[in-house]
Structure formats: C-alpha cells, structure tokens
Design an enzyme around this catalytic site. Structure first.
Site, PDB file in Angstrom:
ATOM      1  N   GLY A   1       9.892   6.078  -0.582  1.00 44.75           N
ATOM      2  CA  GLY A   1       9.862   5.538  -1.919  1.00 44.75           C
ATOM      3  C   GLY A   1      10.304   6.528  -2.988  1.00 44.75           C
ATOM      4  O   GLY A   1      11.324   6.334  -3.633  1.00 44.75           O
TER       5      GLY A   1
ATOM      6  N   LYS B   1       0.490  16.221  -2.429  1.00 45.19           N
ATOM      7  CA  LYS B   1      -0.686  16.660  -1.663  1.00 45.19           C
ATOM      8  C   LYS B   1      -0.384  17.138  -0.253  1.00 45.19           C
ATOM      9  O   LYS B   1       0.270  16.438   0.519  1.00 45.19           O
ATOM     10  CB  LYS B   1      -1.671  15.508  -1.570  1.00 45.19           C
ATOM     11  CG  LYS B   1      -2.395  15.218  -2.857  1.00 45.19           C
ATOM     12  CD  LYS B   1      -3.461  14.236  -2.535  1.00 45.19           C
ATOM     13  CE  LYS B   1      -4.343  13.904  -3.700  1.00 45.19           C
ATOM     14  NZ  LYS B   1      -5.105  12.685  -3.384  1.00 45.19           N
TER      15      LYS B   1
ATOM     16  N   GLY C   1       5.392   6.364   3.325  1.00 43.74           N
ATOM     17  CA  GLY C   1       4.264   6.476   4.249  1.00 43.74           C
ATOM     18  C   GLY C   1       4.645   5.990   5.636  1.00 43.74           C
ATOM     19  O   GLY C   1       4.296   6.602   6.653  1.00 43.74           O
TER      20      GLY C   1
ATOM     21  N   ARG D   1      14.460  -1.257  -3.255  1.00 42.16           N
ATOM     22  CA  ARG D   1      13.736  -2.028  -2.235  1.00 42.16           C
ATOM     23  C   ARG D   1      14.099  -3.510  -2.287  1.00 42.16           C
ATOM     24  O   ARG D   1      14.129  -4.178  -1.252  1.00 42.16           O
ATOM     25  CB  ARG D   1      12.234  -1.847  -2.405  1.00 42.16           C
ATOM     26  CG  ARG D   1      11.758  -0.537  -1.797  1.00 42.16           C
ATOM     27  CD  ARG D   1      10.261  -0.392  -1.939  1.00 42.16           C
ATOM     28  NE  ARG D   1       9.771   0.645  -1.056  1.00 42.16           N
ATOM     29  CZ  ARG D   1       8.641   1.297  -1.251  1.00 42.16           C
ATOM     30  NH1 ARG D   1       7.894   1.036  -2.314  1.00 42.16           N
ATOM     31  NH2 ARG D   1       8.249   2.211  -0.389  1.00 42.16           N
TER      32      ARG D   1
HETATM   33  C1  3PG Z   1       4.940   2.301  -0.334  1.00 36.98           C
HETATM   34  O1  3PG Z   1       5.124   2.361  -1.546  1.00 36.98           O
HETATM   35  O2  3PG Z   1       4.918   3.321   0.384  1.00 36.98           O
HETATM   36  C2  3PG Z   1       4.776   0.962   0.319  1.00 36.98           C
HETATM   37  O3  3PG Z   1       5.183  -0.061  -0.519  1.00 36.98           O
HETATM   38  C3  3PG Z   1       3.350   0.792   0.765  1.00 36.98           C
HETATM   39  O4  3PG Z   1       2.498   0.811  -0.344  1.00 36.98           O
HETATM   40  P1  3PG Z   1       0.983   1.306  -0.181  1.00 36.98           P
HETATM   41  O5  3PG Z   1       1.043   2.779   0.102  1.00 36.98           O
HETATM   42  O6  3PG Z   1       0.317   0.981  -1.495  1.00 36.98           O
HETATM   43  O7  3PG Z   1       0.388   0.544   0.970  1.00 36.98           O
HETATM   44 MG    MG Z   2       4.343   4.650  -1.954  1.00 39.20          MG
END
Ligand code: 3PG
Ligand code: MG
Length: 400
Positions: free
Chosen positions: A357, A207, A381, A42
């Site tokens: 991620g 999940k 996400g 990242r």
């Molecule tokens: C992730 O890891 O998907 C992003 O950095 C967003 O992080 P978060 O899900 O804690 O908002």
């Molecule tokens: Mg994440």
C-alpha cells in the site's frame, strides 16, 4: 496452486448471473479532505476483473473494506467516493448501496441488470465482517452470499485477513481467484522460492514490531537487508546511538541488537538522517550523521549519504523486494530518501517488487515510472505475510 480462476468462471458462462467480487478498494484519502482519493491504484488494479465480468453479461456486486471503522457505519470511511471513481474508470456509472447487507443493498442487488456494476457500502460497517467469533462471521457471510451465484476474490491486499468476505463467503459460494490475486501470488512465489541472487530487501515504515517476523524469515535468504523509515531508529539505538525525539520502540531495542548480531553485517542502516524540530512540512530541518541526532530533534527521512549507501547495495542486485517508505514522503522536505532509493531500485538489471500500500502509493505520488518496477503489489501486509511463509486465509479458502 489448485484453484479455480476467473477464466474458468467465464468459461462456464456468467450472463445474467450475479457475481460477488471481493476487491481491495482501501484507497488512501487526503488527510485534510476525507473522501478525496490521493491514489486510486487499488481501484485500477481490479478493473480487468470487473470489465471481464461486465462484458460477459454478469451482474457484478463489488464489496470491499476501507480503513478500520469499528463494526458500525462511520461517514469518514464511506466507499461512496470510490463508487464514483470506479464509474469514471469503467466509463459507466457504478451504482452504490448505502448499506452492505441491508434494505438498500438488497433493493439495488435486485435491480441490477446484466452488465451492470454495483458497489456495496464498507464491509467493516458490520461487526460480522471482522468478528473473531466464527458463528458471527458465518452469519454475516451468509447474508453476503445470498446476493450472488458466484464469488470471485480479487482482493489481494486482504487475503491475509480471516474475515467473512475473504474466508467465509467462499465456503458458501462457488469460488474463483481473480487475475490480480493470481498475478500477485505468482510473483511472490517466485521471490520467495527462487530469488535470483544477489537478493536485496529494503524495509521501511514505522514499526520494527510489524516487520519482525518478515525480517527473521528473510535474513537467512538475503544478501543485504536495508533498513530505513521510522523503524531504523530502534536499530540505531541498538547500535548505541541516541535518537533524540525520533520514533523509538524501547521494548524492541534488544531484539534489534540480536538481529544485528545474527545478520553479521548484512543489515545496513542509514549513516545520516534528516532531523526536524517537529513533525511538519515547515519544521526546521538539518541533515546530521545518524550517530549525532540532536536530543531535541526527530529523524523524518534518511539523508543523501544513506541514499548513496543503499543505492550502492541495490545496484548489483538481481532481485529486490521493497516494503515501506524511507521517510515521511508525503511531506516534501522528507521525500528525497524514498525517492532516491526508489530510483535506485528502478535501475537494477533484475527483478524488483514493490510490496504494499504505502510504498506503491509513494511510487505514484512521487511521479516515478511505475513500469520501471518488475511488479507493484497492491498488498502490504499480505505480501509480507506471504514472504514470511504464513498461510493466507483468503488463498486457503479459494483452494478448498
Ligand atoms: C491494506 O491496506 O493493507 C489492506 O487493505 C488491508 O487493510 P487492513 O490492514 O486494515 O486489514
Ligand atoms: Mg495497509
């Protein structure tokens, strides 16, 4: 997409101007050694934006979240090690402020010279960043915005969060989309609107409840949906199998049964599982049919027959979207499933997208060739919510 881009900003001229860059520097740390970065993908992904601004003489102020601290400073989640790594990657030291909008941040912003880069401490050390209350968020956003003349969003991984640095700052400052955000959206748009068929989606992760919306959105569009990872056990249970001590979301069993019925054979589940006595790299483990998981064991990876089955479905695909590891790939005995499926994806004669991620980290941690994938997204996400067809607050804010 009607929005202004980093190139537009560079065209306007940024020499001597202060530019606030929202990045997603939420990198994974070693579980036993906080602060030791296990995958800096990242950080590398945002470098082109930082370099372009620096080379144009901007004073670059970078902000990010890391982990999920609860609105107050927590040393486990400091961005300090990330500032060091960014400096190494940029070949010039990156200054670091010990707070986000406090005295140290203000002093270091004031001291920035043309072409220098400063990273502020974790945004989520401040309640205002994630506040549901609009006024609290706006107040924090105003403090951040007061540091800069312009705002650039290159934090694709966070565009699905309605947070101050993502959603409210661009309402105050002239705002631009960075190259990473643009590229990610372009790829996901292509996969969402016109995927070349056959289209195969591979989902893992722990999940079902996290993936339910995306499964529902994708089911009408895909030829096959392959399910591995912790979430496969709730589906196996829905098929009437016992899953021992494996991860199980009891309240989702009926939902999985309904999805299986609706999918009419297009949801493909593992046929064998690596079952261990406990969640540990040293645990005794055996490969068993998915229908015969012993009561005292838990599945931590998909087995070789499942890899072959999944690879067979992936082979002819023209489009593959993959999100979520097939097993606990961080532990060597349970990495083969993720590795095998990832390798099958690299071999297709088509376009593959690694969403997220964890799966992106798996590709790099397992030493797979990154260039063998069509696109490796920095947002888990965020890419799932895009595929679901949701409005992403960060993109919406840039379009205004
Ligand atoms: C992730 O890891 O998907 C992003 O950095 C967003 O992080 P978060 O899900 O804690 O908002
Ligand atoms: Mg994440």
């Amino acid at each position: 997409m009607i929005l202004k881009t980093l190139d537009d900003l560079l065209g306007e001229g940024v020499s001597g101007r202060r530019v606030l860059v929202r990045a997603d520097l939420n990198v994974p740390f070693d579980k036993n050694q906080p602060g030791v970065i296990t995958d800096d993908g990242r950080a590398r992904a945002v470098l082109p934006t930082l370099i372009a601004l620096r080379d144009a003489g901007a004073r670059v102020i970078v902000v990010s979240h890391l982990g999920r601290p609860k609105g107050a400073p927590d040393p486990k989640f400091t961005l300090a090690p990330v500032a060091t790594r960014l400096g190494e990657l940029l070949g010039a030291p990156v200054a670091f402020a010990a707070d986000t909008v406090g005295d140290d941040a203000a002093a270091k912003v004031g001291a920035l010279e043309d072409g220098q880069v400063l990273l502020l401490e974790n945004l989520r050390f401040n309640e205002g960043e994630t506040a549901k209350d609009e006024a609290a968020r706006a107040a924090f956003a105003a403090q951040l915005a007061s540091f800069a003349d312009y705002y650039v969003d290159d934090a694709f991984g966070a565009v699905h969060r309605k947070h101050a640095s993502v959603y409210d700052v661009p309402a105050i400052l002239p705002h631009y989309a960075g190259g990473l955000v643009l590229r990610e959206v372009e790829v996901l748009k292509k996969v969402t609107e016109s995927p070349e068929q056959p289209y195969v989606v591979v989902l893992g992760g722990s999940k079902v409840s996290d993936k339910l919306a995306v499964i529902k959105a994708l089911l009408p569009k895909v030829d096959k949906l392959l399910v591995g990872g912790g979430m496969c056990f709730t589906f196996l249970k829905a098929q009437g199998h016992e899953v021992g001590k494996s991860l199980l979301e009891d309240e989702m069993v009926q939902t999985c049964a309904d999805l299986l019925a609706e999918a009419d054979g297009r949801i493909v589940l593992p046929v064998d599982v690596v079952a261990a006595t406990e969640f540990s790299a040293d645990a005794d483990h055996v490969t068993v049919p998915a229908s015969e998981i012993p009561a005292d064991r838990l599945g931590l990876d998909i087995g070789p027959e499942s890899v072959a089955l999944f690879a067979g479905a992936i082979g002819p695909a023209k489009t593959v979207f993959w999100n979520g590891p097939m097993g606990v790939f961080e532990l060597a005995p349970f990495a083969a499933g993720t590795r095998g499926v990832a390798e099958a994806i690299t071999k297709i004669d088509g376009f593959s997208v690694v969403g997220g991620g964890d799966s992106a980290a798996a590709v790099r941690t397992l030493g797979l060739d990154e260039s063998a994938f069509g696109h490796i997204s920095t947002g888990g996400g965020a890419s799932l919510e895009y595929l679901e067809g949701k409005t992403l607050p960060g993109i919406e804010a840039l379009e205004k």
